[in-house]
Design an enzyme around this catalytic site. Structure first.
Site, PDB file in Angstrom:
ATOM      1  N   LYS A  31       0.807  -1.231   0.000  1.00 55.33           N
ATOM      2  CA  LYS A  31       0.000   0.000   0.000  1.00 55.33           C
ATOM      3  C   LYS A  31       0.838   1.278   0.000  1.00 55.33           C
ATOM      4  CE  LYS A  31      -4.196  -1.918   2.043  1.00 55.33           C
ATOM      5  NZ  LYS A  31      -5.272  -1.687   3.023  1.00 55.33           N
ATOM      6  N   ASP A  40     -10.472   2.750   1.877  1.00 60.81           N
ATOM      7  CA  ASP A  40     -10.887   2.166   3.157  1.00 60.81           C
ATOM      8  C   ASP A  40     -11.647   3.201   3.985  1.00 60.81           C
ATOM      9  OD1 ASP A  40      -9.862  -0.363   2.721  1.00 60.81           O
ATOM     10  OD2 ASP A  40      -7.887   0.166   3.505  1.00 60.81           O
TER      11      ASP A  40
END
Ligand code: ATR
Length: 276
Positions: free
Chosen positions: A65, A101
């Site tokens: 990420k 997210d």
């Protein structure tokens, strides 16, 4: 045919292909969404070659990420707040990065427990990792006046408070219980409560009777925290809803259709989780 994928190392456990595969089929889109295992030393090269491989973009999971964030030409505010990205897409030759997210958590909260917003009360966040950072950002964007971040390692909570400013307060782990009495929303962002980790030791009896309790863990689907909250009659927000909602922006970018999070989709993922 439009193509997208999820990359990670390892990647076998990812449930993203089930989610996107369901939407592709439902909308009759000529597209594909696959899992690709990418080694840490290969990720920069892989992302630089997305277009050559015929990919419109990809999801990115652990441990890539941060690399995804660095590889991008443009980043959304949530990715910048977290320093990591889970969704990439190409616009011409430029690579865009988002951290969905935050969107996934906030959207699930909005849809599943809209009453949380009517209360101008502090929010108590357990944990101070990347997940907590994204959620704190989302809460502040939504106008929460006080976010209390309690973490085993106090310095990590202090870093978050230092980054986001005066609306965030850092607490040590042992202070969490004492900070629950007036909280309108409790969110577990630690890995505690997952099938393979130890339990989360938090007594929901300390929360007000109309508090909302959220957990980002989704294996098991009902963590001990959520089971205890439900037994007390508190509204519960589970981690699976966040997983489903976080997938929406990526699908929209790659395939040009805004997909829906439905009970049918949820059941597909529940069956997969319970089958393992
Ligand atoms: P993520 O990016 O998914 O949030 P992370 O950065 O590894 O993952 O953060 C994990 C969180 O779970 C941290 O808040 C961590 O606390 P520390 O910062 O003190 O490590 C918390 N955590 C993990 N195991 C824990 C445990 N046994 N007790 C308390 N907190 C724990």
């Amino acid at each position: 045919m439009k193509r997208a994928a999820v990359i990670g190392w390892p990647i076998e456990h990812s449930r993203s292909p089930l989610i996107h595969g369901h939407w592709l089929q439902k909308h009759g889109i000529d597209g594909s969404y696959t899992k690709i295992a990418v080694r840490p030393e290969e990720v920069a090269g892989f992302l630089a070659g997305l277009a050559k491989q015929g990919l419109a973009g990809c999801n990115v999971t652990l441990p890539h990420k941060e690399a995804a964030f660095r590889a991008a030409d443009e980043r959304d505010a949530s990715a910048i707040a977290v320093g990591a990205a889970n969704t990439l897409w190409l616009e011409g030759k430029r690579l865009f990065a988002a951290n969905t997210d935050t969107y996934g958590f906030m959207r699930h909260l909005e849809v599943s427990a809209p009453q949380w917003r009517t209360r101008d009360r502090p929010v108590l966040v357990l944990g101070a990792g990347g997940a907590a950072r994204g959620i704190v950002y989302g809460l502040l964007e939504a106008g929460v006046g006080e976010v209390r971040v309690a973490n085993r390692t106090l310095t990590r909570a202090e870093e978050i408070a230092g980054h986001f400013g005066r609306h965030v307060r850092a607490l040590g782990w042992e202070a969490a219980a004492g900070a629950a009495g007036d909280a309108g929303l409790l969110i577990n962002t630690t890995s505690l409560g997952m099938a393979k980790t130890g339990p989360l030791d938090f007594d929901v009896a300390r929360l007000p009777e109309d508090a909302v309790v959220a957990d980002i863990v989704y294996v098991p689907l009902e963590t001990e925290l959520l089971a205890a909250a439900r037994a007390r009659g508190l509204a519960c927000i589970d981690g699976l809803g966040m997983l489903l909602h976080q997938a929406v922006p990526g699908f929209t970018r790659w395939f040009g259709v805004v997909p829906e999070v439905t009970a049918e989709l949820r059941q597909i993922i529940v069956a997969d989780i319970e089958g393992h």
